[in-house]
Design a protein around this motif. Structure first.
Motif, short mmCIF file in Angstrom:
data_model
loop_
_atom_site.label_atom_id
_atom_site.label_comp_id
_atom_site.label_asym_id
_atom_site.label_seq_id
_atom_site.Cartn_x
_atom_site.Cartn_y
_atom_site.Cartn_z
N VAL A 290 0.83 -1.20 0.00
CA VAL A 290 0.00 0.00 0.00
C VAL A 290 0.87 1.25 0.00
O VAL A 290 0.63 2.22 -0.76
CB VAL A 290 -0.94 -0.01 1.21
CG1 VAL A 290 -1.63 1.36 1.38
CG2 VAL A 290 -1.97 -1.10 1.07
N SER A 291 1.91 1.24 0.84
CA SER A 291 2.77 2.43 0.94
C SER A 291 3.49 2.70 -0.37
O SER A 291 3.52 3.84 -0.87
CB SER A 291 3.78 2.22 2.07
OG SER A 291 4.64 3.35 2.17
N SER A 292 4.08 1.64 -0.96
CA SER A 292 4.81 1.84 -2.22
C SER A 292 3.85 2.20 -3.36
O SER A 292 4.16 3.07 -4.19
CB SER A 292 5.60 0.59 -2.55
OG SER A 292 4.73 -0.54 -2.72
N SER A 293 2.71 1.54 -3.39
CA SER A 293 1.74 1.84 -4.45
C SER A 293 1.22 3.25 -4.33
O SER A 293 1.05 3.98 -5.34
CB SER A 293 0.58 0.84 -4.40
OG SER A 293 1.03 -0.46 -4.63
N SER A 716 -4.22 -5.05 -1.84
CA SER A 716 -3.60 -4.95 -0.50
C SER A 716 -4.57 -4.33 0.49
O SER A 716 -4.64 -4.74 1.65
CB SER A 716 -2.31 -4.12 -0.58
OG SER A 716 -1.38 -4.73 -1.45
N ILE A 717 -5.32 -3.30 0.02
CA ILE A 717 -6.28 -2.66 0.92
C ILE A 717 -7.37 -3.65 1.34
O ILE A 717 -7.77 -3.72 2.51
CB ILE A 717 -6.90 -1.42 0.25
CG1 ILE A 717 -5.88 -0.28 0.22
CG2 ILE A 717 -8.16 -0.97 0.97
CD1 ILE A 717 -5.48 0.21 1.60
N LYS A 718 -7.86 -4.43 0.37
CA LYS A 718 -8.88 -5.44 0.71
C LYS A 718 -8.33 -6.48 1.70
O LYS A 718 -9.03 -6.90 2.62
CB LYS A 718 -9.37 -6.12 -0.56
CG LYS A 718 -10.19 -5.21 -1.46
CD LYS A 718 -10.62 -5.93 -2.73
CE LYS A 718 -11.44 -5.00 -3.65
NZ LYS A 718 -11.83 -5.69 -4.90
N GLN A 719 -7.07 -6.88 1.47
CA GLN A 719 -6.45 -7.85 2.38
C GLN A 719 -6.31 -7.26 3.78
O GLN A 719 -6.62 -7.91 4.79
CB GLN A 719 -5.08 -8.26 1.83
CG GLN A 719 -4.38 -9.33 2.68
CD GLN A 719 -3.05 -9.73 2.07
OE1 GLN A 719 -2.60 -9.16 1.06
NE2 GLN A 719 -2.41 -10.69 2.70
N LEU A 720 -5.88 -6.03 3.86
CA LEU A 720 -5.75 -5.38 5.18
C LEU A 720 -7.10 -5.22 5.84
O LEU A 720 -7.23 -5.35 7.06
CB LEU A 720 -5.08 -4.01 5.00
CG LEU A 720 -3.57 -4.04 4.71
CD1 LEU A 720 -3.07 -2.63 4.42
CD2 LEU A 720 -2.82 -4.62 5.90
#
Length: 847
Positions: A290-293, A716-720
């Motif tokens: 998420v941070s890198s994206s 990644s957001i959905k996973q988090l």
């Protein structure tokens, strides 16, 4: 003799599996009892293979099939049943014995009907037949004497004168046929008697075979018993080795059972903690993505915005070309100009929350290796078998020593009795007895020869009468002349008549002697058959001997009183014979457990109180087991408070779901080229196509990487979002499950340990139970099999009844028939002789 007592006592060794000492149950709570019911049952004890007790093979087949002569035996039995149809007088014989032995009180005896009258009633048939025989013996000589005197006085047919009758030929034919028929039946009786006489001599030779096989079986019994007892004692090692094997593997067995009971609560809690450690790593990776994206999207959208603005301005300048003012082209240029506003970005990633703080917190949490901590918990719990083995090391060594001592005690106990010497004496006794019996064989053969000669001589007297009858019939018939008058009959005919009268004379001489022999043998042999052989065959004789208080009012059973001097033992001759007939062990047949209680010995040795105390002292302490260290607990708590739950996932997903640009640049460039193609060929067309190519280049170089980054951001957001859903609750549940498992281990494991230890000790005790049950079953059915005893009884019955008594009874049956038939033979011979003898005078008829 002393050796006989030792023989009985040595058979007492063995085992009769008794109930082992019960353990008192500990009180537990209702919840624990419910958990216990849900727990699996202890595994069954492995069946032990003790092999086969060395079996004794006995040669005697105590069975007799008489063959064809059996038909004669059945005829005699049927005749005796007609003479004596009453059932065996068991009660009468018991009362007689009790009276003579003092087994019944005088007052009770007076209440009973007089015994002589009961015996007379029972013996009525024999008495009647015996009386007839005695009358025959008495009257035949008297009648014969009177007959002779009467004939000498020319009476009773002694007058040598024959009256002429018209039916003389018919009468002569009738008397001839009757005498022939009578002689044939007498010959049949002689044949029956001779067959029975010969059968006695033949079967006496078979008696030697029965004696030899019975003696050989008794020796086999004596020689095999020590080896069988030694085999029983040696098989204790089999049970002992299995117990030692289980003791050596107490860690995997007992510890494994404890581990299996506790793992239902422990392993799931550790599994959830281990899964949470994996979730931490996945959370870190998602946060990094998420941070890198987000950084890439924010930087890329700025560049894309600048590129699209420059391209829009350049395209606007191109559309300002004077060529666009041409009437035919102006419409297309205006259309393109109206779409320039679509060249812009759609998503604004600068508004999205930074996740660096959450990522920093998760990285801090991951500095503690939660997976390694959980693996330590697994290792600590899985070391339960090793822990059990270490804590029971001294107990196992003590039990091994006790088992060696028990084996020594069992071996020493079996050596207490002089088994081999006692059985050697028994074998010597058998050999001496057999030699003594064999020493009588010549005398028995000689006596049997004399008996055979005597019986043949008796039958020869009947044969002598038959010879006179047959010769008389032959001579009379052959010499008879119908034309001759009574005074002119020929010499051959006269000789036939004289021979018939000679047969009558010898009949009067020998018939009463023969009937005396028949009567004596009938009374003796018939009563032996009815009072001894028949009750022995249907075992009624055993019931007499087994009658309670037969010999004394204070002595209940005769057989144990004679063998063991203890008449109160519930042992009967009938039960012993049945057990031996089924080839059961002598220990069971004689109920030797009443003399020596082997159960108490086994309870004192094989599984005694000391051994039970050692097993009860098994204690396993699981306090040292730690499932999750404090660092692991802190790591879970910090992960729950890392801040991933405060991320605005809805805003992220809203921006991620938007397109990078307001319009699809590829579609825009395609439409631009299509509109350029509508223009006249020239600089304006080429310029527009150049702008379309530039827009495609922007899509390829800038939009596509941003779309890829946006997809990664969305995943990644959905996973988090999934991981952070109720994260504190999940962590709390994990910690609660681990706390419950540790509480179970530290507080309630003692019950589980006690329960599994009891199941483990029961499996050890099960080996001893199998051994004792096997020994008991072996003593019952395989050790010292007493078939030779029942064979000895059956052989005595065969020899005395089937060989001798049946043959004797058949002999008097045939001879008695001859004696009875001699009476009509006398009558027919006297009547027929009148027609063959030469008369002195005859009737004369004048014309």
């Amino acid at each position: 003799m002393l050796w006989t007592k030792w023989l009985v006592l040595l058979l007492c060794w063995g085992a009769a599996g008794g109930e082992l000492r019960p353990e008192e149950a500990d009180g537990v709570t209702a919840q624990v009892r419910a958990d216990t019911r849900r727990q699996r049952s202890p595994p069954p004890v492995e069946p032990l293979n003790f092999g086969f007790v060395p079996a004794a093979v006995y040669d005697t087949h105590a069975y007799y099939e008489p063959g064809a002569i059996g038909i004669l035996f059945h005829m005699v039995h049927a005749f005796l049943y007609v003479v004596q149809p009453s059932s065996f007088p068991k009660d009468l014989i018991v009362r007689v014995i009790q009276q003579n032995m003092g087994g019944i009180k005088i007052e009770e005896w007076k209440k009973i009907d007089p015994v002589p009258f009961q015996w007379i009633y029972y013996e009525a048939g024999f008495l009647i037949c015996g009386t007839i025989g005695v009358v025959f013996v008495v009257l035949i000589p008297i009648i014969g004497t009177c007959f002779c005197v009467c004939r000498c006085c020319e009476n009773c047919g002694g007058e040598m004168h024959q009256r002429q009758r018209k039916n003389a030929d018919c009468q002569r034919g009738f008397f001839t046929a009757s005498l022939i028929a009578t002689s044939i039946f007498i010959i049949l009786g002689v044949f029956i008697a001779y067959t029975a006489n010969h059968n006695i001599s033949t079967q006496l030779k078979s008696t030697r075979r029965l004696i030899n096989t019975n003696m050989r079986d008794l020796k086999t019994f004596a020689n095999n018993t020590p080896a069988q007892i030694e085999y029983l004692t040696a098989q204790y090692t089999t049970a002992k080795n299995n117990v030692l094997s289980d003791l050596d593997n107490i860690g995997p067995l007992l510890g494994g059972r404890i581990h299996s009971q506790l793992e239902k609560a422990v392993v799931p809690s550790l599994d959830t903690a281990l899964r949470m450690a994996g979730a931490m790593r996945e959370t870190k990776e998602a946060l990094e993505n998420v941070s890198s994206s987000l950084e890439l999207l924010q930087e890329g959208t700025g560049k894309l915005q600048a590129s699209l603005s420059a391209e829009r301005a350049s395209l606007s300048n191109t559309l300002s070309d004077p060529a666009c003012t041409n009437g035919a082209v102006s419409h297309t240029c205006n259309t393109i100009r109206s779409t320039l506003s679509q060249l812009g970005i759609n998503a604004d990633y600068s508004r999205l929350q930074d996740v660096s703080l959450a990522l920093t917190n998760v990285n801090t949490v991951l500095k503690t290796d939660l997976s390694n901590i959980v693996q330590k918990g697994y290792t600590s719990f899985n070391d339960t078998p090793k822990l059990v083995k270490e804590q029971t090391k001294n107990i196992v060594s003590g039990v091994k020593g006790m088992l060696d001592k028990i084996g020594t005690e069992i071996t020493g106990f079996s050596k207490m009795f002089p088994v081999e010497s006692s059985l050697a004496n028994f074998t010597i006794f058998l050999n001496d007895g057999q030699k003594k019996i064999e020493s009588f064989y010549p005398q028995i053969d000689q006596m049997d020869f004399y008996r055979w000669i005597g019986c043949v001589a008796v039958l020869c007297t009947v044969v002598l009468v038959l010879c006179f009858n047959i010769l008389g019939l032959l001579c009379g018939t052959c010499g008879y002349d119908k034309q001759a008058t009574p005074t002119t009959r020929g010499c051959l005919s006269n000789t036939g008549g004289n021979l018939l009268m000679a047969g009558v004379g010898f009949t009067f001489i020998f018939a009463w002697v023969l009937m005396g022999i028949v009567t004596t043998l009938f009374v003796v042999g018939g009563n032996v058959e009815k009072l001894l052989c028949e009750p022995l065959a249907n075992r009624q004789l055993f019931k007499i001997i087994d009658t309670p208080f037969l010999v004394h009012p204070a002595k209940k059973n005769f057989l144990p009183g004679m063998l063991f001097q203890n008449p109160n033992i519930d042992l009967t001759l009938g039960s012993m014979y049945r057990e031996c007939y089924e080839n059961k062990g002598l220990y069971h047949a004689l109920q030797l457990e009443t003399m020596f209680n082997i159960n108490s010995f086994l309870n004192r040795t094989v599984y005694n109180r000391d051994l039970a105390k050692v097993f009860d002292s098994v204690h396993v302490d699981l306090q040292d087991i730690s499932l999750l260290e404090q660092a692991g607990r802190d790591s879970l708590i910090n992960f729950a408070n890392s801040g991933i739950g405060q991320i605005d996932y809805e805003m992220y997903l809203a921006e991620a779901n938007k397109g990078v640009t307001l319009v699809d640049l590829l579609s825009f460039s395609t439409d631009l080229e299509a509109q350029a193609d509508q223009l006249p060929r020239g600089a304006l067309e080429n310029a527009l196509k150049g702008h379309a190519s530039s827009i495609r280049q922007i899509h390829r170089d800038q939009v596509m990487p941003l779309e890829q980054a946006m997809s990664t951001l969305s995943q990644s957001i959905k996973q988090l979002q999934r991981m952070s859903s109720d994260l504190p609750v999940k962590v709390t549940n994990i910690l609660s499950a681990i706390d419950a498992a540790e509480y179970l281990i530290t507080h309630n494991a003692s019950h589980v340990v006690k329960q599994e230890t009891k199941a483990y000790t029961q499996s050890l005790v099960g080996y001893f139970k199998q051994y004792t049950e096997w020994v008991k079953n072996s003593l019952t059915a395989e050790v010292a099999q007493c078939k030779p005893i029942s064979n000895l009884v059956d052989s005595m019955e065969i020899v005395s009844c089937s060989f001798i008594i049946d043959s004797v009874n058949t002999f008097w049956f045939g001879l008695g028939g001859c004696c009875i038939l001699l009476i009509p033979s006398i009558i027919f011979s006297i009547k027929l002789a009148k027609y063959y003898r030469r008369m002195d005078t005859e009737d004369v008829f004048e014309e």
